[in-house]
Write an enzyme that holds these catalytic residues in place. Structure first.
Site, PDB file in Angstrom:
ATOM      1  N   SER A  38      -9.968  -0.250   6.957  1.00 30.64           N
ATOM      2  CA  SER A  38      -9.250  -0.075   5.854  1.00 30.64           C
ATOM      3  C   SER A  38      -8.565  -1.183   5.133  1.00 30.64           C
ATOM      4  O   SER A  38      -8.656  -1.208   3.648  1.00 30.64           O
ATOM      5  CB  SER A  38      -8.076   1.044   5.903  1.00 30.64           C
ATOM      6  OG  SER A  38      -8.505   2.212   5.721  1.00 30.64           O
ATOM      7  N   LYS A  72       0.868  -1.287   0.027  1.00 27.79           N
ATOM      8  CA  LYS A  72       0.011  -0.093  -0.049  1.00 27.79           C
ATOM      9  C   LYS A  72       0.893   1.294   0.125  1.00 27.79           C
ATOM     10  O   LYS A  72       1.867   1.237   0.679  1.00 27.79           O
ATOM     11  CB  LYS A  72      -0.953  -0.148   1.140  1.00 27.79           C
ATOM     12  CG  LYS A  72      -1.828   1.055   1.377  1.00 27.79           C
ATOM     13  CD  LYS A  72      -2.833   0.976   2.476  1.00 27.79           C
ATOM     14  CE  LYS A  72      -3.716   1.952   2.767  1.00 27.79           C
ATOM     15  NZ  LYS A  72      -4.680   1.827   3.861  1.00 27.79           N
ATOM     16  N   SER A 130      -9.776   2.156   3.105  1.00 24.03           N
ATOM     17  CA  SER A 130      -8.889   3.016   2.235  1.00 24.03           C
ATOM     18  C   SER A 130      -8.125   2.109   1.392  1.00 24.03           C
ATOM     19  O   SER A 130      -7.247   2.723   0.389  1.00 24.03           O
ATOM     20  CB  SER A 130      -8.114   3.883   2.985  1.00 24.03           C
ATOM     21  OG  SER A 130      -7.181   3.172   3.819  1.00 24.03           O
TER      22      SER A 130
HETATM   23  N1  GLN Z   1     -12.687   4.409   7.061  1.00 22.11           N
HETATM   24  C1  GLN Z   1     -12.079   4.556   8.253  1.00 22.11           C
HETATM   25  C2  GLN Z   1     -11.319   6.017   8.357  1.00 22.11           C
HETATM   26  O1  GLN Z   1     -11.790   6.722   7.291  1.00 22.11           O
HETATM   27  C3  GLN Z   1     -10.803   3.623   8.391  1.00 22.11           C
HETATM   28  C4  GLN Z   1      -9.560   4.162   7.647  1.00 22.11           C
HETATM   29  C5  GLN Z   1      -8.448   3.046   7.847  1.00 22.11           C
HETATM   30  O2  GLN Z   1      -8.860   2.136   8.399  1.00 22.11           O
HETATM   31  N2  GLN Z   1      -7.091   3.776   7.359  1.00 22.11           N
HETATM   32  O3  GLN Z   1     -11.081   6.561   9.571  1.00 22.11           O
END
Ligand code: GLN
Length: 440
Positions: free
Chosen positions: A161, A62, A137
């Site tokens: 994410s 990532k 994400s």
């Molecule tokens: N969707 C969550 C957020 O925006 C999780 C993001 C993540 O796990 N990096 O905070």
């Protein structure tokens, strides 16, 4: 190239060490013809190795995780020209075991997001159906696995994410216990909840890569060597769910169907009660936004990355709306909030932790749906996208490991549905082994 033949390529890669270079060339060709915005960087200089413990595996990384001498964009315009001088500890350990890195995967800006639509490198489309988003994400990470470009995607997970896009592409997603894997070299937006995580179609590949990555690292004081906690795996906690704006009836029906399957397998099922999911997700948002506001303040564009001339210009024109939302909320709760939201969020987290101590005294693991709502179509507007983290953020708030796996399909989109298992902190290995007993 057909997905089917790409799967075969990955299998052949494991079985025929002598043909690895040729196989990689075919995978790189397939990536070049992909229009789903999966990668932000493709490693054309990749050189497969033989005779080391992980030479048989290809991984993607990532693009919020550091690789020496390679750009790191974190999906943001403010870091479009930043080359990193060191490699993240977890990745260094994988490289030392001979793993091949195919490239860096696209993500929501600074890993903030649930849909995969906020990256400066473009929206990632779902390889199973490109009318739909892939979830975020770690959108590119999950898509790189679902598209068979690698055996494992190394991702990160703060509130879901890695697990949410894994769910939306029908693959496995694993977030280890907090502290189990070093975060050195991971560009965290909320360091108290972020963990390097793993996405794959194959549980054994997750186990191999996780075992290699984990352990104490002098560069990350939250990392630790830990005893492996184990559980017997006889009793499974489940939730009684009611449909609402944040949880769909279809998801509940699928979840209940899986519980019936577990009963058929002979597990003891015990109903657990978690009082208020909306309150938990609100606490998660407040806590992580406070950390994001402070943690992302170093990205000014003045010392590295993109510089348009002055700090204000850099931050106002190079950061996206979602990141700005979090920074504003974070600064608000840190500085101006008379209603003490931060304190309330901390209290909610502590109550949740205490609740889970009780839950794990009664049952071995807890299962939940992974996402409460169905994936969104590209450009579909929703006020509810923060609800996607409803169940996954629980594991981050309590520091526990969590594994998600596909079960069922949505009627309208035919995309996969998914189930999450949460187990006690540091029972990561037991959880990975337990999956084989409860998989469908
Ligand atoms: N969707 C969550 C957020 O925006 C999780 C993001 C993540 O796990 N990096 O905070």
């Amino acid at each position: 190239m057909e997905t089917h033949s790409k799967t075969k390529l990955l299998e052949t890669y494991i079985l025929q060490p002598e043909n690895r270079s040729l196989i990689i060339t075919s995978i790189l060709e397939a990536i070049e013809n992909d229009n789903n915005n999966v990668f932000s960087y493709v490693n054309l200089a990749i050189e497969p190795k033989t005779n080391l413990n992980l030479s048989h595996l290809i991984v993607s990384i990532k693009d919020n995780i550091s690789l020496k001498d390679i750009p790191l964009t974190a999906g943001t315009n403010i870091l479009q020209s930043m080359i990193i001088p060191y490699t993240a500890t977890a990745i260094k350990k994988l490289e030392d075991e001979g793993i091949s890195i195919i490239g860096k995967t696209n993500l929501d800006e600074f890993a903030i997001g649930t849909l995969g639509d906020t990256s400066a490198n473009g929206i990632v489309l779902n390889p199973l159906n490109s009318d739909y988003m892939v979830g975020g994400s770690s959108s590119g990470a999950a898509a790189s696995v679902a598209s068979d470009y690698c055996h494992v995607a190394i991702a990160s997970d703060t509130g879901g994410s890695a697990r949410i896009p894994a769910a939306m592409t029908g693959v496995l997603g694993f977030k280890p216990s907090y502290g189990s894997v070093s975060r050195y070299g991971l560009l965290s937006f909320s360091p108290s909840y972020d963990q390097i995580s793993f996405i794959s179609k194959n549980i054994d590949h997750i186990k191999e890569t996780y075992l290699t990555c984990r352990g104490e690292d002098i560069e990350d004081m939250t990392s630790a060597n830990h005893e492996d906690v184990s559980f017997r795996g006889h009793t499974i906690g489940v939730l009684k769910l009611k449909p609402s704006a944040s949880i769909s009836q279809e998801v509940i029906d699928n979840y209940n169907c899986y519980i019936d399957y577990l009963m058929e397998l002979g597990f003891m099922i015990s109903e657990m009660d978690i009082p208020n999911y909306e309150e938990i997700i609100a606490a998660y948002q407040v806590l992580t936004s406070a950390e994001a506001a402070s943690n992302l303040s170093r990205f000014t564009g003045l010392n590295y990355g993109t510089n348009l001339g002055d700090l204000q210009k850099n931050r106002s024109s190079l950061l996206g709306y979602m990141v700005k939302d979090r920074i504003i909320l974070g600064n608000y709760v840190l500085n101006f909030d008379d209603s003490q939201m931060l304190l309330k969020a901390e209290t909610t987290k502590h109550i949740l932790k205490a609740k889970f101590d009780k839950i794990f005294a009664e049952v071995d693991v807890l299962i939940t749906p992974t996402t409460p709502l169905q994936p969104l179509m590209v450009n579909e507007i929703s006020d509810n996208s923060h609800f996607f983290d409803l169940f996954t953020c629980i594991a981050n708030l309590i520091g526990a490991p969590s594994l998600v796996f596909p079960y069922g399909k949505y009627h309208t989109s035919n995309l996969p549905m998914s189930i999450q298992i949460i187990s006690p902190r540091f029972s990561d290995l037991c959880l990975l082994d337990f999956y084989k007993e409860i998989k469908y």
